[in-house]
Design a protein around this motif. Sequence first.
Motif, PDB file in Angstrom:
ATOM      1  N   UNK A  76       0.811  -0.504  -0.432  1.00  0.00           N
ATOM      2  CA  UNK A  76       0.196  -0.014   0.027  1.00  0.00           C
ATOM      3  C   UNK A  76       0.933   1.247   0.169  1.00  0.00           C
ATOM      4  N   UNK A  77       2.188   1.553   0.312  1.00  0.00           N
ATOM      5  CA  UNK A  77       3.092   2.600   0.548  1.00  0.00           C
ATOM      6  C   UNK A  77       2.721   3.101  -0.912  1.00  0.00           C
ATOM      7  N   UNK A  78       3.075   4.731  -0.550  1.00  0.00           N
ATOM      8  CA  UNK A  78       2.832   5.357  -2.296  1.00  0.00           C
ATOM      9  C   UNK A  78       4.127   6.192  -1.541  1.00  0.00           C
ATOM     10  N   UNK A  79       5.592   6.103  -2.587  1.00  0.00           N
ATOM     11  CA  UNK A  79       6.283   6.800  -2.037  1.00  0.00           C
ATOM     12  C   UNK A  79       5.868   7.956  -2.678  1.00  0.00           C
ATOM     13  N   UNK A  80       5.713   8.408  -3.300  1.00  0.00           N
ATOM     14  CA  UNK A  80       5.282   9.858  -3.508  1.00  0.00           C
ATOM     15  C   UNK A  80       4.166  10.892  -2.961  1.00  0.00           C
ATOM     16  N   UNK A  81       3.716  10.111  -2.184  1.00  0.00           N
ATOM     17  CA  UNK A  81       2.439  10.011  -1.380  1.00  0.00           C
ATOM     18  C   UNK A  81       2.642  11.332  -0.061  1.00  0.00           C
ATOM     19  N   UNK A  82       1.639  11.505   0.277  1.00  0.00           N
ATOM     20  CA  UNK A  82       2.052  12.639   2.442  1.00  0.00           C
ATOM     21  C   UNK A  82       2.967  11.012   3.100  1.00  0.00           C
ATOM     22  N   UNK A  83       2.769  10.297   2.964  1.00  0.00           N
ATOM     23  CA  UNK A  83       3.113   9.469   4.935  1.00  0.00           C
ATOM     24  C   UNK A  83       4.528   9.056   4.167  1.00  0.00           C
ATOM     25  N   UNK A  84       5.516   9.922   5.516  1.00  0.00           N
ATOM     26  CA  UNK A  84       6.836  10.028   5.268  1.00  0.00           C
ATOM     27  C   UNK A  84       7.859   8.445   5.765  1.00  0.00           C
ATOM     28  N   UNK A  85       8.533   8.274   5.918  1.00  0.00           N
ATOM     29  CA  UNK A  85       9.092   7.450   6.072  1.00  0.00           C
ATOM     30  C   UNK A  85       9.144   7.685   7.870  1.00  0.00           C
ATOM     31  N   UNK A  86      10.060   8.666   8.344  1.00  0.00           N
ATOM     32  CA  UNK A  86       9.306   9.009   9.161  1.00  0.00           C
ATOM     33  C   UNK A  86       8.683   8.903   9.944  1.00  0.00           C
ATOM     34  N   UNK A  87       7.729   9.540   9.878  1.00  0.00           N
ATOM     35  CA  UNK A  87       6.130   9.076  10.641  1.00  0.00           C
ATOM     36  C   UNK A  87       5.388   7.867  10.223  1.00  0.00           C
ATOM     37  N   UNK A  88       5.448   7.377   9.595  1.00  0.00           N
ATOM     38  CA  UNK A  88       5.511   5.963   9.206  1.00  0.00           C
ATOM     39  C   UNK A  88       6.040   5.499   9.865  1.00  0.00           C
ATOM     40  N   UNK A  89       7.026   5.742  10.415  1.00  0.00           N
ATOM     41  CA  UNK A  89       7.816   4.189  11.064  1.00  0.00           C
ATOM     42  C   UNK A  89       7.881   4.816  12.423  1.00  0.00           C
ATOM     43  N   UNK A  90       7.247   5.833  12.875  1.00  0.00           N
ATOM     44  CA  UNK A  90       7.182   6.925  14.348  1.00  0.00           C
ATOM     45  C   UNK A  90       5.826   6.036  15.079  1.00  0.00           C
ATOM     46  N   UNK A  91       4.983   5.261  13.789  1.00  0.00           N
ATOM     47  CA  UNK A  91       3.636   5.320  13.561  1.00  0.00           C
ATOM     48  C   UNK A  91       3.616   3.757  14.434  1.00  0.00           C
ATOM     49  N   UNK A  92       4.450   2.920  13.469  1.00  0.00           N
ATOM     50  CA  UNK A  92       4.668   1.891  13.343  1.00  0.00           C
ATOM     51  C   UNK A  92       5.127   1.063  14.555  1.00  0.00           C
ATOM     52  N   UNK A  93       6.648   2.098  15.212  1.00  0.00           N
ATOM     53  CA  UNK A  93       6.753   1.689  16.639  1.00  0.00           C
ATOM     54  C   UNK A  93       6.235   1.679  17.809  1.00  0.00           C
ATOM     55  N   UNK A  94       5.385   2.145  17.957  1.00  0.00           N
ATOM     56  CA  UNK A  94       4.751   2.620  18.932  1.00  0.00           C
ATOM     57  C   UNK A  94       3.340   1.585  18.734  1.00  0.00           C
ATOM     58  N   UNK A  95       2.930   1.509  17.697  1.00  0.00           N
ATOM     59  CA  UNK A  95       1.814   0.568  17.580  1.00  0.00           C
ATOM     60  C   UNK A  95       2.727  -1.265  18.137  1.00  0.00           C
ATOM     61  N   UNK A  96       3.470  -1.609  16.569  1.00  0.00           N
ATOM     62  CA  UNK A  96       5.032  -2.256  18.162  1.00  0.00           C
ATOM     63  C   UNK A  96       4.878  -2.729  19.330  1.00  0.00           C
ATOM     64  N   UNK A  97       5.169  -1.547  20.298  1.00  0.00           N
ATOM     65  CA  UNK A  97       5.159  -1.779  21.684  1.00  0.00           C
ATOM     66  C   UNK A  97       4.394  -1.950  21.793  1.00  0.00           C
TER      67      UNK A  97
END
Lengths: 201, 201
Positions: free
Chosen positions: A174-195
């Motif tokens: 689903x990830x679109x490289x030119x979309x709004x979601x940056x790697x930083x933001x995705x990583x931050x949210x996904x880390x929170x969810x994994x934790x």
Amino acid sequence: MPNNRSFEEEKLEKMSRRDEILDAAGELFSRRGFHATSMRDLARAVNLQGGSLYAHIDSKEELLFELVNRAADEFLYNAEAIPAHISPKERLERLIRGHLEVIVRELDYATVFFHEWKFLNPELQSRIKARRDDYETHFRKTIEAGVKEGQFQVEDVRLATLFVLSALNWTYHWYRPHGKLTLESLSKHYCTLVFKTLGAC
Amino acid sequence: MPNNRSFEEEKLEKMSRRDEILDAAGELFSRRGFHATSMRDLARAVNLQGGSLYAHIDSKEELLFELVNRAADEFLYNAEAIPAHISPKERLERLIRGHLEVIVRELDYATVFFHEWKFLNPELQSRIKARRDDYETHFRKTIEAGVKEGQFQVEDVRLATLFVLSALNWTYHWYRPHGKLTLESLSKHYCTLVFKTLGAC
């Protein structure tokens, strides 16, 4: 030594041509699939005659293996670069960041890695399988260590590892490289969810 | 009316023959991929001459659409059968159970649904895309309702929904129907993990 220089130049040109072919193969295999891409499609994508392509590569299978293997290199390189002395929680954070980084920055390679690797012949498949297992072990051992040190609360480490890696892997769908979601933001949210998934404190 | 009876019988036989062809296509497409499966492979798998296959189906593409669409039917059927009056947490539990049930019981269909759907033509792809969106909405609305009612604590509902569905979807990659892990045990563990992910209380 003009002859030697031109030999070197020719070698360099062949190498960069090979990278170009690999990138084109990554794009075509990830979009259409390995079997739906012909050598002719590949030659056209890099502006070569069908026959000249064989000066650079032996077969489509060879390209598939190289793509999948390079993606495995990237995933493992990130995992192995994490220092051993940091806490399991910090280690896992870097593993997640590294994993998503490969998917986000090398989306074609990652797609081929996850989606087309089953078309490798059994011998090459088992070589990749061994590298995948190595990589999964980084995640499992980190989660295990976190449980042992009381940072994570997990009932079944194997299933929790699978759950977390599954959630991360699917990103390539689903990830679109030119979309709004940056790697930083995705990583931050996904880390929170994994934790949260691992009951981290 | 012997003529009518034999017409009915013929129709029934054709229908079951069609199901048999669909199952064989599901097995072949999921193992080898859509593009690597020929009509000849399919005919061989159901003991028909290549030509006779066309009495039952028009094209490989038609089979692919029917497989993907049947999987969508199964996913949506389970989601739509959940009563509206139960709590978001109970609803999500049933959504997870239903999702894993389709993957576990119909592994071939689910694999084709997740893995081969991109080989449908754009018009058929967009019909499936609409059904996938509908299905995803069941999950998102349920998580949203849970947040609103204070059952879940989630920062970003869209990303949390993606994370959870990703973890569930990937199951088709690793689940072995004849292994030790039952649907019941998998569902139980995965519900616990999802509830933790969503900070359920």
